[in-house]
Design a protein around this motif. Sequence first.
Motif, PDB file in Angstrom:
ATOM      1  N   GLU A 177     -37.471   4.034 -12.851  1.00  0.00           N
ATOM      2  CA  GLU A 177     -38.239   2.880 -12.362  1.00  0.00           C
ATOM      3  C   GLU A 177     -39.414   2.577 -13.293  1.00  0.00           C
ATOM      4  O   GLU A 177     -39.731   1.416 -13.544  1.00  0.00           O
ATOM      5  CB  GLU A 177     -38.736   3.126 -10.932  1.00  0.00           C
ATOM      6  CG  GLU A 177     -37.620   3.272  -9.919  1.00  0.00           C
ATOM      7  CD  GLU A 177     -36.703   2.055  -9.846  1.00  0.00           C
ATOM      8  OE1 GLU A 177     -37.203   0.917  -9.938  1.00  0.00           O
ATOM      9  OE2 GLU A 177     -35.490   2.247  -9.711  1.00  0.00           O
ATOM     10  N   LYS A 192     -38.039   0.784 -16.275  1.00  0.00           N
ATOM     11  CA  LYS A 192     -37.724  -0.615 -15.952  1.00  0.00           C
ATOM     12  C   LYS A 192     -38.966  -1.485 -16.019  1.00  0.00           C
ATOM     13  O   LYS A 192     -38.880  -2.674 -16.303  1.00  0.00           O
ATOM     14  CB  LYS A 192     -37.139  -0.726 -14.537  1.00  0.00           C
ATOM     15  CG  LYS A 192     -35.716  -0.303 -14.411  1.00  0.00           C
ATOM     16  CD  LYS A 192     -35.287  -0.504 -12.960  1.00  0.00           C
ATOM     17  CE  LYS A 192     -33.973   0.139 -12.659  1.00  0.00           C
ATOM     18  NZ  LYS A 192     -33.624   0.029 -11.231  1.00  0.00           N
ATOM     19  N   ARG A 193     -40.125  -0.908 -15.738  1.00  0.00           N
ATOM     20  CA  ARG A 193     -41.374  -1.664 -15.709  1.00  0.00           C
ATOM     21  C   ARG A 193     -42.111  -1.622 -17.050  1.00  0.00           C
ATOM     22  O   ARG A 193     -43.269  -1.974 -17.146  1.00  0.00           O
ATOM     23  CB  ARG A 193     -42.263  -1.155 -14.580  1.00  0.00           C
ATOM     24  CG  ARG A 193     -41.712  -1.576 -13.212  1.00  0.00           C
ATOM     25  CD  ARG A 193     -42.273  -0.769 -12.081  1.00  0.00           C
ATOM     26  NE  ARG A 193     -41.836  -1.212 -10.787  1.00  0.00           N
ATOM     27  CZ  ARG A 193     -40.660  -0.945 -10.234  1.00  0.00           C
ATOM     28  NH1 ARG A 193     -39.768  -0.245 -10.914  1.00  0.00           N
ATOM     29  NH2 ARG A 193     -40.352  -1.376  -9.031  1.00  0.00           N
TER      30      ARG A 193
END
Length: 194
Positions: free
Chosen positions: A135, A138-139
């Motif tokens: 995650e 992804k950011r």
Amino acid sequence: MDIPLKIKFSRLYHWDLDKNASVRDRVEWSDLGFDLRWNWRSNPNGRARGEVADITSRLSAYIKRDRLSDSWQWKLSNNDQFTTKDLTKLIELDGSVLGNSQLHQQETLRNNFVPLKVEVFIWRLLRQRLPVRVELDKRGIDLNSLLCPLCDDDIESITHTIFFCKYAMGVWERVYKWWGFGGVTNLSLSRALI
């Protein structure tokens, strides 16, 4: 400033009587702000005066303009201070703060039998908002590796971290044994939250 002040301003450093003084030692506060107080053998003249003006302007950019301590501010409260009480009130007044219309059309529900931090954790888990390496990647956060830092066997995703990491499986096995469910089989997010 990558170059130490004693090298950048070597002429002034040579004249200084206290070579171990820090910048903080040189700042003197008054009602109007601050002044830099030096401790030289004699007053600088010639090119050294230009260095005094240069070091003063450079240091002024780094010295805080007031005597307040550095702190974070929480703009969602009246006094700019963060408290969990204020956050709880905000969540209770506006369920849409935690709601996500793409995942659930309903507002966030509060269950008084479950601690709030557990509810927030589950909310973050269901919405893929836990700070696992996949995650974070992804950011746009640059990481050395996406592998699980505990077991180093697989990519650290939410499902791996919560269910399939050998350390997580050990916890689940103990919980299942404690609750009398037998062995852990077909563990999934929906089964774990029922």
